[in-house]
Design a protein around this motif. Structure first.
Motif, PDB file in Angstrom:
ATOM      1  N   LYS A  33       0.837  -1.209   0.000  1.00 27.62           N
ATOM      2  CA  LYS A  33       0.000   0.000   0.000  1.00 27.62           C
ATOM      3  C   LYS A  33       0.869   1.255   0.000  1.00 27.62           C
ATOM      4  N   LEU A  34       1.930   1.238   0.819  1.00 28.90           N
ATOM      5  CA  LEU A  34       2.838   2.388   0.845  1.00 28.90           C
ATOM      6  C   LEU A  34       3.482   2.606  -0.526  1.00 28.90           C
ATOM      7  N   ASN A  35       3.901   1.509  -1.169  1.00 33.27           N
ATOM      8  CA  ASN A  35       4.518   1.628  -2.497  1.00 33.27           C
ATOM      9  C   ASN A  35       3.522   2.167  -3.516  1.00 33.27           C
ATOM     10  N   ALA A  36       2.267   1.693  -3.437  1.00 30.94           N
ATOM     11  CA  ALA A  36       1.249   2.172  -4.381  1.00 30.94           C
ATOM     12  C   ALA A  36       0.994   3.665  -4.187  1.00 30.94           C
ATOM     13  N   ASP A  37       0.924   4.104  -2.941  1.00 27.76           N
ATOM     14  CA  ASP A  37       0.715   5.538  -2.669  1.00 27.76           C
ATOM     15  C   ASP A  37       1.883   6.371  -3.191  1.00 27.76           C
ATOM     16  N   ALA A  38       3.106   5.855  -2.970  1.00 24.25           N
ATOM     17  CA  ALA A  38       4.279   6.599  -3.432  1.00 24.25           C
ATOM     18  C   ALA A  38       4.303   6.719  -4.951  1.00 24.25           C
ATOM     19  N   ILE A  39       3.933   5.639  -5.642  1.00 24.52           N
ATOM     20  CA  ILE A  39       3.902   5.665  -7.110  1.00 24.52           C
ATOM     21  C   ILE A  39       2.851   6.653  -7.608  1.00 24.52           C
ATOM     22  N   ALA A  40       1.672   6.665  -6.962  1.00 21.18           N
ATOM     23  CA  ALA A  40       0.607   7.591  -7.374  1.00 21.18           C
ATOM     24  C   ALA A  40       1.041   9.048  -7.199  1.00 21.18           C
TER      25      ALA A  40
END
Length: 207
Positions: free
Chosen positions: A166-173
């Motif tokens: 989830k943290l990685n997805a937020d960072a990518i967004a």
């Protein structure tokens, strides 16, 4: 008078028995050995019970230690994840909140030239196209860290993996949003860099 020496190796017992007949001698010897065997059996049972109690106490102490260690590790992992999440949330905030538009009117000059009109200025150099491979727009993914508790508790390990994903997805967004903003700014500058002559004449005319 009959006589016989009997021993019990486990108890380190030794005794000399005597009787008037060989029959009585064997009966007395057998009775003594039976007493010793019963005593040895009760001693073994007592030793087993004592060892069982000792192992139970050790197991409870070990469980308490492991529980305290697991709690400490869980708190540490929680603090690390919160710190990483805050870092990622604040990483792109300045770029997203800053107004990157250029006020070209402020940059114009209205000074009258004492000599002939200057030749049109050269085109404004076009800034570099935003590099999407830059770490600001392409953050490195966070890798989950597992300890020995995570390797034992599968649900705990899967939960940690989901949190990191989830943290990685937020960072990518957020990185994509920042890149889109930078690309829009670059496009605006590209449009303006193609009109240097028109801008120069309008400046002179307004003077």
């Amino acid at each position: 008078m009959f006589e016989k020496r009997i021993t019990h190796s486990e108890l380190s017992a030794y005794r000399v028995v005597r009787a008037q007949s060989e029959y009585d001698l064997e009966r007395i010897a057998a009775a003594q050995i039976a007493i010793w065997n019963d005593r040895w059996k009760r001693k073994q049972e007592a030793d087993r019970n004592r060892e069982s109690r000792t192992n139970s106490l050790k197991a409870r102490a070990l469980n308490a230690t492991q529980a305290a260690t697991a709690k400490s590790l869980a708190l540490e992992q929680t603090r690390e994840l919160e710190a990483e999440r805050n870092y990622l949330e604040n990483l792109l905030q300045p770029a997203l909140s800053r107004d990157a538009r250029v006020d070209w009117e402020v940059k114009k000059t209205h000074v009258k030239f004492p000599v002939s009109r200057p030749s049109p200025s050269q085109a404004i150099p076009l800034p570099n196209l935003p590099d999407q491979t830059n770490f600001v727009y392409n953050p490195s993914p966070i890798q989950p860290k597992f300890n020995f508790i995570d390797r034992i508790l599968t649900n705990r390990k899967l939960k940690k993996i989901e949190e990191v994903e989830k943290l990685n997805a937020d960072a990518i967004a957020k990185a994509k949003a920042a890149f889109d903003v930078a690309l829009q700014v670059w496009s605006e500058k590209k449009k303006r860099s193609r009109q240097p002559t028109l801008n120069s004449r309008s400046v002179l005319t307004s003077s």
